[in-house]
Design an enzyme around this catalytic site. Structure first.
Site, PDB file in Angstrom:
ATOM      1  N   HIS A 145      10.469  -3.421   3.474  1.00 36.98           N
ATOM      2  CA  HIS A 145      10.926  -1.864   3.609  1.00 36.98           C
ATOM      3  C   HIS A 145      11.297  -1.291   5.002  1.00 36.98           C
ATOM      4  O   HIS A 145      10.676  -1.769   5.820  1.00 36.98           O
ATOM      5  CB  HIS A 145       9.873  -1.085   2.894  1.00 36.98           C
ATOM      6  CG  HIS A 145       8.426  -0.873   3.373  1.00 36.98           C
ATOM      7  ND1 HIS A 145       7.699  -1.834   3.810  1.00 36.98           N
ATOM      8  CD2 HIS A 145       7.567   0.041   3.898  1.00 36.98           C
ATOM      9  CE1 HIS A 145       6.420  -1.725   4.336  1.00 36.98           C
ATOM     10  NE2 HIS A 145       6.481  -0.234   4.585  1.00 36.98           N
TER      11      HIS A 145
ATOM     12  N   HIS B  26      -1.734   5.044   9.457  1.00 39.59           N
ATOM     13  CA  HIS B  26      -0.521   5.827   9.537  1.00 39.59           C
ATOM     14  C   HIS B  26      -0.745   7.057  10.208  1.00 39.59           C
ATOM     15  O   HIS B  26      -0.396   8.315   9.720  1.00 39.59           O
ATOM     16  CB  HIS B  26       0.143   5.871   8.022  1.00 39.59           C
ATOM     17  CG  HIS B  26       0.438   4.670   7.488  1.00 39.59           C
ATOM     18  ND1 HIS B  26      -0.756   4.100   6.618  1.00 39.59           N
ATOM     19  CD2 HIS B  26       1.238   4.030   7.237  1.00 39.59           C
ATOM     20  CE1 HIS B  26      -0.239   2.898   6.369  1.00 39.59           C
ATOM     21  NE2 HIS B  26       1.077   3.047   6.374  1.00 39.59           N
TER      22      HIS B  26
ATOM     23  N   HIS C  99       0.757  -1.364  -0.003  1.00 36.42           N
ATOM     24  CA  HIS C  99      -0.042   0.021  -0.054  1.00 36.42           C
ATOM     25  C   HIS C  99       0.824   1.344  -0.036  1.00 36.42           C
ATOM     26  O   HIS C  99       0.616   2.153   0.622  1.00 36.42           O
ATOM     27  CB  HIS C  99      -0.996  -0.042   1.226  1.00 36.42           C
ATOM     28  CG  HIS C  99      -0.427  -0.086   2.426  1.00 36.42           C
ATOM     29  ND1 HIS C  99      -1.069  -0.615   3.531  1.00 36.42           N
ATOM     30  CD2 HIS C  99       0.592   0.498   3.171  1.00 36.42           C
ATOM     31  CE1 HIS C  99      -0.192  -0.605   4.563  1.00 36.42           C
ATOM     32  NE2 HIS C  99       0.682   0.064   4.416  1.00 36.42           N
TER      33      HIS C  99
ATOM     34  N   GLU D 141       4.638  -4.922   8.644  1.00 39.75           N
ATOM     35  CA  GLU D 141       3.152  -4.910   8.111  1.00 39.75           C
ATOM     36  C   GLU D 141       2.770  -6.252   7.705  1.00 39.75           C
ATOM     37  O   GLU D 141       1.585  -6.336   7.456  1.00 39.75           O
ATOM     38  CB  GLU D 141       3.225  -3.813   7.185  1.00 39.75           C
ATOM     39  CG  GLU D 141       3.386  -2.523   7.517  1.00 39.75           C
ATOM     40  CD  GLU D 141       3.288  -1.276   6.358  1.00 39.75           C
ATOM     41  OE1 GLU D 141       3.009  -0.194   6.731  1.00 39.75           O
ATOM     42  OE2 GLU D 141       3.422  -1.721   5.323  1.00 39.75           O
TER      43      GLU D 141
HETATM   44 FE   LIG Z   1       2.165   1.227   5.782  1.00 40.66          FE
END
Ligand SMILES: [Fe+2]
Length: 308
Positions: A194, A59, A12, A241
């Site tokens: 990431h 977030h 995402h 995540e």
């Molecule tokens: Fe994220």
């Protein structure tokens, strides 16, 4: 009854939303990413779900460090796109399914998973970017209702992969006890590897990501044993995540049909992963029973012709 027919895993990355919204999809850098979702959009257009349960993380848009629920289920009638600092994404308001969401809340909480019920919430790129990738960019309205499920993966301690997987199973039980015939898909979003800050910023571990996708498809129970520290070490700080994909996977059959997979690096500073898994048992129970009955009758008739 309602039925979960498929699960979708999708990154995402916020920059993907920005590229979509500012018309950069044909630029070579972004075309490489978006071309991987063309077949997915076709699959979604054919599948036509009534409802999508979208597991994502907020977030700091709806929640802040003041309150971070571990699992928060969106039970509202609609969810506006959040302003993440440069205005809300130019996408339609997301329409919820309050009846099914309330049913899931009741079923799952009585099944001993303590969800937070959220009756008002804005949703950020964590939810809207996978929607754009799978549904395209509709001007007026999204093609199905959406039930957001926000998971805390931003502040320690996030839930374990095993807890997520078992929650997926509870969600499936909830959906299948809802009396209305609804075609439901479930998204797991975020990841893949990431890290956006610190000395290892920019970390991408394609080997680990691809092994995760292999196991997600064929051996998900192995993934439920991965400790947080391994996600952090192998997939970067934000790689945690990926536990959200296990909620999606837990809501599916043990054995699934992997109908599509796509992986590319990088988008922004993130690995982009995408997978579509279909339940083999796609038909509602009554329909399945009727189909089995019809097959038996046909077999009997065929048998009769041969022997009679
Ligand atoms: Fe994220």
């Amino acid at each position: 009854m309602a039925n979960i027919i498929a699960g979708i895993g999708s990154s995402h990355v916020p920059a993907i939303g920005a590229a979509l919204d500012t018309g950069k999809t044909e630029e070579p850098y972004w075309k490489r990413v978006f071309s991987g979702f063309e077949r997915s959009k076709e699959w979604m257009a054919r599948t036509k779900p009534d409802v999508a349960i979208i597991v994502y993380n907020d977030h700091a848009s709806a929640f802040s460090v003041e309150i971070i629920p571990t699992f928060a289920l969106g039970c509202a009638a609609e969810f506006p796109p959040a302003d993440e600092g440069w205005g809300p994404r130019p996408v339609p308001v997301i329409k919820g399914h309050p009846e099914l969401a309330a049913h899931i809340a009741q079923s799952v909480i009585l099944d001993e998973f303590d969800l937070t019920v959220v009756n008002k919430m804005e949703v950020d790129h964590g939810l809207t970017v996978p929607m754009s990738l799978l549904f395209g960019q509709p001007k007026e309205a999204w093609p199905c209702r959406v039930i957001p499920l926000a998971v805390n993966v931003v502040m320690y301690p996030p839930p374990t992969g095993h807890r997520c997987y078992m929650l997926g199973k509870a969600i499936r039980r909830a959906v299948e006890s809802y009396p209305e015939d609804l075609k439901v898909v479930i998204f797991g979003t975020g990841g893949l590897s990431h890290q956006i800050s610190g000395p290892r910023a920019g970390l991408i571990n394609s080997k680990w990501d691809k092994a995760f996708l292999d196991d997600l498809s064929r051996n998900p129970k192995k993934l439920t044993r991965i400790p947080h520290i391994e996600y952090m070490r192998e997939a970067g700080a934000e790689g945690i995540e990926m536990v959200m994909w296990l909620i999606m996977r837990g809501a599916l059959d043990d054995k699934v049909e992997e109908v599509y997979r796509f992986y590319t690096v990088p988008a922004s500073n993130t690995a982009v992963g995408h997978i579509i898994l279909e339940n083999r048992r796609k038909l509602p129970a009554m329909t399945r029973k009727a189909a089995v009955g019809r097959r038996r009758q046909a077999a009997h008739r065929a048998d009769h012709r041969i022997t009679g």
